[in-house]
Design a protein around this motif. Structure first.
Motif, PDB file in Angstrom:
ATOM      1  N   LEU A  11     -19.888  38.580  71.818  1.00 38.31           N
ATOM      2  CA  LEU A  11     -18.453  38.303  71.725  1.00 38.31           C
ATOM      3  C   LEU A  11     -17.666  39.593  71.556  1.00 38.31           C
ATOM      4  N   ASN A  12     -18.182  40.518  70.764  1.00 34.98           N
ATOM      5  CA  ASN A  12     -17.494  41.796  70.570  1.00 34.98           C
ATOM      6  C   ASN A  12     -17.480  42.628  71.840  1.00 34.98           C
ATOM      7  N   MET A  13     -18.490  42.455  72.704  1.00 36.11           N
ATOM      8  CA  MET A  13     -18.553  43.194  73.963  1.00 36.11           C
ATOM      9  C   MET A  13     -17.646  42.584  75.031  1.00 36.11           C
ATOM     10  N   ALA A  14     -17.357  41.298  74.907  1.00 32.10           N
ATOM     11  CA  ALA A  14     -16.556  40.608  75.917  1.00 32.10           C
ATOM     12  C   ALA A  14     -15.099  41.049  75.841  1.00 32.10           C
ATOM     13  N   SER A  54      -9.687  38.133  70.370  1.00 31.05           N
ATOM     14  CA  SER A  54     -10.303  36.978  69.719  1.00 31.05           C
ATOM     15  C   SER A  54      -9.305  36.253  68.824  1.00 31.05           C
ATOM     16  N   VAL A  55      -9.537  34.965  68.662  1.00 26.75           N
ATOM     17  CA  VAL A  55      -8.760  34.129  67.746  1.00 26.75           C
ATOM     18  C   VAL A  55      -9.737  33.548  66.732  1.00 26.75           C
ATOM     19  N   LYS A  78     -15.863  30.552  59.523  1.00 31.80           N
ATOM     20  CA  LYS A  78     -15.064  31.475  60.325  1.00 31.80           C
ATOM     21  C   LYS A  78     -15.539  31.379  61.774  1.00 31.80           C
ATOM     22  N   LEU A  79     -14.770  30.672  62.588  1.00 28.41           N
ATOM     23  CA  LEU A  79     -15.121  30.474  63.998  1.00 28.41           C
ATOM     24  C   LEU A  79     -14.263  31.399  64.840  1.00 28.41           C
ATOM     25  N   GLU A  80     -14.878  32.443  65.390  1.00 26.59           N
ATOM     26  CA  GLU A  80     -14.156  33.424  66.195  1.00 26.59           C
ATOM     27  C   GLU A  80     -14.449  33.175  67.669  1.00 26.59           C
ATOM     28  N   LEU A  81     -13.400  33.021  68.469  1.00 25.09           N
ATOM     29  CA  LEU A  81     -13.553  32.698  69.886  1.00 25.09           C
ATOM     30  C   LEU A  81     -12.640  33.574  70.741  1.00 25.09           C
ATOM     31  N   LYS A  82     -13.011  33.704  72.009  1.00 25.33           N
ATOM     32  CA  LYS A  82     -12.171  34.326  73.022  1.00 25.33           C
ATOM     33  C   LYS A  82     -12.110  33.394  74.220  1.00 25.33           C
ATOM     34  N   THR A  98     -11.135  27.858  77.742  1.00 26.37           N
ATOM     35  CA  THR A  98     -10.105  28.216  78.724  1.00 26.37           C
ATOM     36  C   THR A  98      -8.757  28.522  78.068  1.00 26.37           C
ATOM     37  N   GLN A  99      -8.533  28.020  76.851  1.00 21.38           N
ATOM     38  CA  GLN A  99      -7.269  28.302  76.160  1.00 21.38           C
ATOM     39  C   GLN A  99      -7.453  28.078  74.667  1.00 21.38           C
ATOM     40  N   LEU A 100      -6.889  28.995  73.881  1.00 22.83           N
ATOM     41  CA  LEU A 100      -6.983  28.911  72.429  1.00 22.83           C
ATOM     42  C   LEU A 100      -5.598  28.669  71.845  1.00 22.83           C
ATOM     43  N   LEU A 101      -5.398  27.489  71.277  1.00 23.32           N
ATOM     44  CA  LEU A 101      -4.118  27.098  70.705  1.00 23.32           C
ATOM     45  C   LEU A 101      -4.278  26.891  69.202  1.00 23.32           C
TER      46      LEU A 101
END
Length: 301
Positions: free
Chosen positions: A102-105, A109-110, A149-153, A179-182
């Motif tokens: 995730l850090n490489m992508a 992040s949210v 703690k859920l971290e997503l991109k 596809t979208q983080l709201l």
């Protein structure tokens, strides 16, 4: 066998035949030297250099880049992401890899934080807040539960942890891509099952975990999602992957795990292993656990 495909050259057929025979020998526990600590069920085997990523300080990054190259990370699609994976023996290791990838992508992040509370087994709520502060509850992680703690991109592959709407294809274990983080919902695209390509919305829900070793049940309100760049060997059973990395910071610990890990590959040229060496093995050696008595019993039936 999943390795056999039409339009193969004679050289490819020979390589695949040798690879298949090697896999079967691993599955039957026929190759390697006996482990002195468990000569009945465990052998130490050497892996061919063509499948090995040599261990060094940034070897894990090399393994990740072999599976999730720049094109996959920058231009992911359901068809490409769903056929790649890094697999390893334990859940703790998959969490480490998922965070690393995730850090490489690319992208921002949210982070979504859960709301954690306890349900005492005794039904007595007195002093619960003092005995089990929120900070302690936030640290708890259980199998089948999303993290506090859920971290997503956007474009992150995830797996659904609960049955939300089976008629829409939203079942426990369904693989999705963000596809979208709201603020209140996460939009995802379905990558597996009967509704591939459909976009749906995932809400926060209440999830409860009961552990007999704890004097309470944990109630966590969070999105029922977990990042899925990596998965455990057990979770990979039955899947065929076009590109697979096997990360072994410690040897396998159960019957047939090594065979399951290696045999997920559909092509020997797209398989790589990263083995962390220790006092007992080099970076091209690992343990293979096979209960031969069990195999003999099955074959005799």
């Amino acid at each position: 066998m999943r390795l056999q495909r039409p339009c193969l050259s004679e050289q490819e057929k020979t390589e695949i035949s040798m690879f298949s025979s090697w896999l079967l020998a691993i599955g039957d526990g026929l190759i390697g030297t006996l482990d002195l600590h468990d000569p009945q069920d465990t052998r130490n085997i050497q892996i061919s250099p063509q499948y090995i990523i040599p261990f060094h300080e940034t070897a894990l990054t090399d393994l990740i880049q072999f599976i999730y190259d720049d094109d996959t990370l920058h231009n992911p699609s359901a068809s490409t992401v769903s056929t790649k994976a890094i697999i390893c023996p334990k859940n703790e290791t998959t969490d480490e890899i998922n965070t690393h990838v995730l850090n490489m992508a690319p992208g921002t992040s949210v982070t979504y934080h859960s709301k954690d509370t306890v349900i005492p087994h005794t039904g007595n709520n007195e002093d619960t807040d003092l005995l089990y502060p929120v900070e302690y509850l936030n640290m708890l992680n259980f199998k089948g539960m999303p993290p506090h703690k859920l971290e997503l991109k956007v474009n992150t592959p995830v797996i659904l942890l609960r049955n939300l709407n089976p008629t829409q294809g939203l079942c426990n274990g369904t693989r999705l891509i963000v596809t979208q983080l709201l603020p209140a919902i996460v939009e995802v695209q379905i990558m597996t099952g009967t509704s591939i390509g459909h976009r749906v919305y995932i809400p926060r829900i209440n999830l409860t975990h009961t552990d007999q070793e704890l004097p309470f049940s944990l109630k966590r309100k969070q999105f029922p999602l977990k990042i899925r760049y990596a998965r455990t060997i057990n979770k990979s059973q039955g899947q065929s992957l076009n590109k697979i990395g096997v990360y072994l910071p410690q040897p396998v610990f159960s019957h047939g795990q090594l065979y399951v890990a290696l045999s997920r590959s559909t092509n020997p040229s797209t398989l790589k292993l990263l083995i962390v060496p220790n006092d007992h093995n080099k970076d091209n050696e690992t343990k293979n656990v096979v209960y031969k008595d069990f195999i003999r019993e099955i074959n005799s039936q």
